[in-house]
Design a protein around this motif. Sequence first.
Motif, short mmCIF file in Angstrom:
data_model
loop_
_atom_site.label_atom_id
_atom_site.label_comp_id
_atom_site.label_asym_id
_atom_site.label_seq_id
_atom_site.Cartn_x
_atom_site.Cartn_y
_atom_site.Cartn_z
N SER A 292 -24.41 -0.39 3.97
CA SER A 292 -24.07 0.21 2.69
C SER A 292 -22.57 0.18 2.42
CB SER A 292 -24.57 1.66 2.63
OG SER A 292 -23.92 2.46 3.60
N VAL A 293 -21.75 0.00 3.47
CA VAL A 293 -20.31 -0.09 3.27
C VAL A 293 -19.95 -1.31 2.44
CG1 VAL A 293 -19.76 1.15 5.39
CG2 VAL A 293 -20.04 -1.33 5.47
N MET A 294 -20.83 -2.33 2.43
CA MET A 294 -20.57 -3.52 1.64
C MET A 294 -20.71 -3.25 0.14
SD MET A 294 -19.68 -5.73 3.82
CE MET A 294 -19.61 -7.15 2.75
N ARG A 295 -21.28 -2.12 -0.24
CA ARG A 295 -21.35 -1.75 -1.65
C ARG A 295 -20.16 -0.90 -2.08
NH1 ARG A 295 -26.88 -0.68 -0.16
NH2 ARG A 295 -26.45 1.55 -0.22
N ASP A 296 -19.31 -0.58 -1.12
CA ASP A 296 -18.12 0.22 -1.40
C ASP A 296 -16.97 -0.73 -1.75
OD1 ASP A 296 -15.96 1.94 -1.44
OD2 ASP A 296 -16.70 3.15 0.24
N TYR A 297 -16.52 -0.67 -3.01
CA TYR A 297 -15.48 -1.58 -3.45
C TYR A 297 -14.17 -1.41 -2.68
CZ TYR A 297 -18.57 -2.55 -7.39
OH TYR A 297 -19.65 -2.92 -8.15
N SER A 298 -13.88 -0.18 -2.29
CA SER A 298 -12.65 0.06 -1.52
C SER A 298 -12.71 -0.63 -0.16
CB SER A 298 -12.43 1.57 -1.34
OG SER A 298 -13.52 2.16 -0.65
N PHE A 299 -13.89 -0.60 0.48
CA PHE A 299 -14.02 -1.28 1.77
C PHE A 299 -13.96 -2.80 1.60
CE2 PHE A 299 -16.80 -3.48 4.82
CZ PHE A 299 -16.12 -3.19 5.99
N ILE A 300 -14.54 -3.32 0.52
CA ILE A 300 -14.48 -4.77 0.28
C ILE A 300 -13.03 -5.22 0.14
CG2 ILE A 300 -15.08 -6.59 -1.36
CD1 ILE A 300 -17.66 -5.08 -1.95
N CYS A 301 -12.24 -4.47 -0.61
CA CYS A 301 -10.81 -4.82 -0.75
C CYS A 301 -10.10 -4.72 0.60
CB CYS A 301 -10.15 -3.90 -1.77
SG CYS A 301 -10.68 -4.16 -3.47
N TYR A 302 -10.43 -3.70 1.38
CA TYR A 302 -9.78 -3.54 2.68
C TYR A 302 -10.19 -4.67 3.62
CZ TYR A 302 -7.51 -0.95 6.44
OH TYR A 302 -6.67 -0.57 7.45
N ALA A 303 -11.43 -5.13 3.53
CA ALA A 303 -11.89 -6.24 4.37
C ALA A 303 -11.16 -7.54 4.01
CB ALA A 303 -13.40 -6.42 4.23
N ALA A 309 -4.55 -10.94 6.09
CA ALA A 309 -3.44 -10.49 6.94
C ALA A 309 -3.54 -11.07 8.34
CB ALA A 309 -3.42 -8.96 7.00
N THR A 310 -4.77 -11.31 8.80
CA THR A 310 -4.94 -11.88 10.15
C THR A 310 -4.30 -13.26 10.26
OG1 THR A 310 -7.02 -10.65 10.37
CG2 THR A 310 -6.67 -12.44 11.92
N LEU A 311 -4.21 -13.97 9.14
CA LEU A 311 -3.55 -15.28 9.17
C LEU A 311 -2.08 -15.16 9.58
CD1 LEU A 311 -4.96 -16.81 5.85
CD2 LEU A 311 -5.67 -17.35 8.19
N GLY A 312 -1.48 -14.01 9.31
CA GLY A 312 -0.07 -13.83 9.63
C GLY A 312 0.21 -13.28 11.01
N PHE A 313 -0.83 -13.03 11.80
CA PHE A 313 -0.64 -12.46 13.13
C PHE A 313 -0.39 -13.51 14.20
CE2 PHE A 313 -3.45 -8.56 11.95
CZ PHE A 313 -2.39 -8.04 11.22
N MET A 466 -0.29 -13.11 4.18
CA MET A 466 0.07 -11.70 4.25
C MET A 466 0.29 -11.11 2.86
SD MET A 466 0.36 -9.39 6.61
CE MET A 466 0.57 -10.42 8.07
N VAL A 467 0.86 -11.90 1.95
CA VAL A 467 1.06 -11.43 0.57
C VAL A 467 -0.28 -11.18 -0.11
CG1 VAL A 467 1.91 -12.08 -1.71
CG2 VAL A 467 3.34 -12.48 0.30
N LEU A 468 -1.23 -12.10 0.07
CA LEU A 468 -2.57 -11.89 -0.49
C LEU A 468 -3.21 -10.63 0.11
CD1 LEU A 468 -4.05 -15.52 -0.59
CD2 LEU A 468 -3.39 -14.08 -2.53
N GLY A 469 -3.01 -10.43 1.40
CA GLY A 469 -3.53 -9.22 2.02
C GLY A 469 -2.93 -7.97 1.41
N ALA A 470 -1.64 -8.00 1.09
CA ALA A 470 -0.99 -6.84 0.47
C ALA A 470 -1.57 -6.55 -0.91
CB ALA A 470 0.52 -7.09 0.37
N VAL A 471 -1.91 -7.61 -1.65
CA VAL A 471 -2.51 -7.42 -2.98
C VAL A 471 -3.85 -6.68 -2.87
CG1 VAL A 471 -3.50 -8.61 -4.97
CG2 VAL A 471 -1.34 -9.41 -3.98
N PHE A 472 -4.71 -7.11 -1.95
CA PHE A 472 -6.00 -6.45 -1.78
C PHE A 472 -5.84 -5.04 -1.23
CE2 PHE A 472 -7.61 -10.84 -1.95
CZ PHE A 472 -8.68 -10.66 -2.80
N LEU A 473 -4.86 -4.84 -0.37
CA LEU A 473 -4.63 -3.49 0.16
C LEU A 473 -4.19 -2.54 -0.95
CD1 LEU A 473 -4.52 -1.70 2.68
CD2 LEU A 473 -2.15 -2.41 3.00
#
Length: 524
Positions: A292-303, A309-313, A466-473
């Motif tokens: 059900s977390v996949m129906r949570d828009y906030s979690f989708i953005c965080y995912a 962001a993992t690309l920048g690690f 990382m910039v794309l990750g910041a946008v979704f965050l």
Amino acid sequence: SKMTVKAVKMPCTAPNVYTKVPDGGWGWTVAFAFFFVEALTYGIIKSFGVFFNDLMESFDETNSRISWIISICVFVQTFTAPLSTVLSNRFGHRFVVMAGGVLISTGMVTASFARTVVDMYVTIGIISGLGYCLSFLPTVTILSQYFDKRRSLVTAVASTGECFAVFSFAPAITALKEQIGWRYSLLSVGVLQLSIVICGSLLRPIVIKEQEEVKAQPPEEPTETKYMLENEQTRTSIESIDSGVEITTSPSNVPGKTKAEPKSEEPKEHVQILVENNSTPPEPKTKLLDFSVMRDYSFICYAFFGLFATLGFFAPSLYIIPLSLSLGIGKDHSAYILSAMAIAEVFGRISAGWVLNKKPIRKIYIELICVVLLSVALFAFPFASEFWGLMTCSIFFGFMLGTVAGTHIPLLAEDDVVGIAKMSSAAGVYVFIQSLAGLAGPPLAGVLVDTTQNYSSAFYSCAAGMVLGAVFLALVRPCKAGLCQRQQQRAEESAAEALPDLPDDFIEMDIGKAENSGKGCDGV
């Protein structure tokens, strides 16, 4: 109010039952175990580079084929995260972590007898990779359950085990190789990782049970019972559409009877039906994996934030030494740059935990600031042209990496994302999504380097991710606020629709029916 424990005397295998989150207690032991689990999982993975040259010489393979050992290991570790969640919810965190320790040790020990690089893919990549997943994720999940106010600080400090492991394991393994060779050194590492089983045995499950006051029966029940008896005596049929319960006259109340039996059992049966109809439903069973977390828009953005962001690690740790060598910096000084990055990461993790522990503070915004600064650090690497420039960029990047790497998974427990109730399932899905970037990140950076013949392109690609990750965050909090408003609106609408079902309305409606019937009879 002082926190109380429900069951004080209980065996070591029984869960700790608290009336609220303890923010300490046995949680300090869990934090101690997580420190060593972090050191024996990610610490070993980051230190595995000391075996690269030995494996290349023994198997006569290229650097890229040897590097796939760790790539497969990291991919399996993150890809199987939902499996770790399911097993933890089914068998408990303790058993899963102990089983993971056995798998890690088995893979490493077996790899010391490998004859081809493909054997390494299977033993370290798949077997140990699965063990890393079963060991790490349940440990950080149960640690988050033991702490509330201190969660960010404790998790950040405990996660520094990875950094301290890099300091100690890399030189220790190098010295050990000179004495007994790389195969016996790898065997020794596998035996050492068996101590994860001991750490797993310390993970006592926790149960939070809030004290609830048992309310007495509503005072309307005697009135309702009396009303039923009056209807029995007057041979009136009561029918309620709202309650869903139909009560008819007894056989003794047929026409011709002038008096009902005073001790009839019929009304008692009707009262029992009404009470059962208003009783609370049983608690639902715990889901092994709550999608059900996949129906949570906030979690989708965080995912999506975690995915990009993992690309920048990966780029700095993999390409900082080749970049420094291409600028004419010696090997020793290049190693110093990498060590400085690791030291700065320790201070970054502790500092982030200390800042996020302050109240009141919106933690998701602090994380966003750290991600933006991390993007700046990645963009700065290509502009460095000498030793001190790279050293400055590495220290800045290491510090900011520590602030993000040590907090991005525990932040799932915050209400701005999914909350502590869905932390276990959310962590499994989140890390699973990260696995895609973990597998594609290093090869993508390698392709760009081969195409452009410039190591700076790898840093640019990671900075873009990382910039794309910041946008979704940045979208997580607005999505959560909108979702809460919609839920509140639906709750108000449901409450408005449920108003006609109240017992008072039930009585009033039936009284109105009785009055209308009386008027009709009088008219006749």
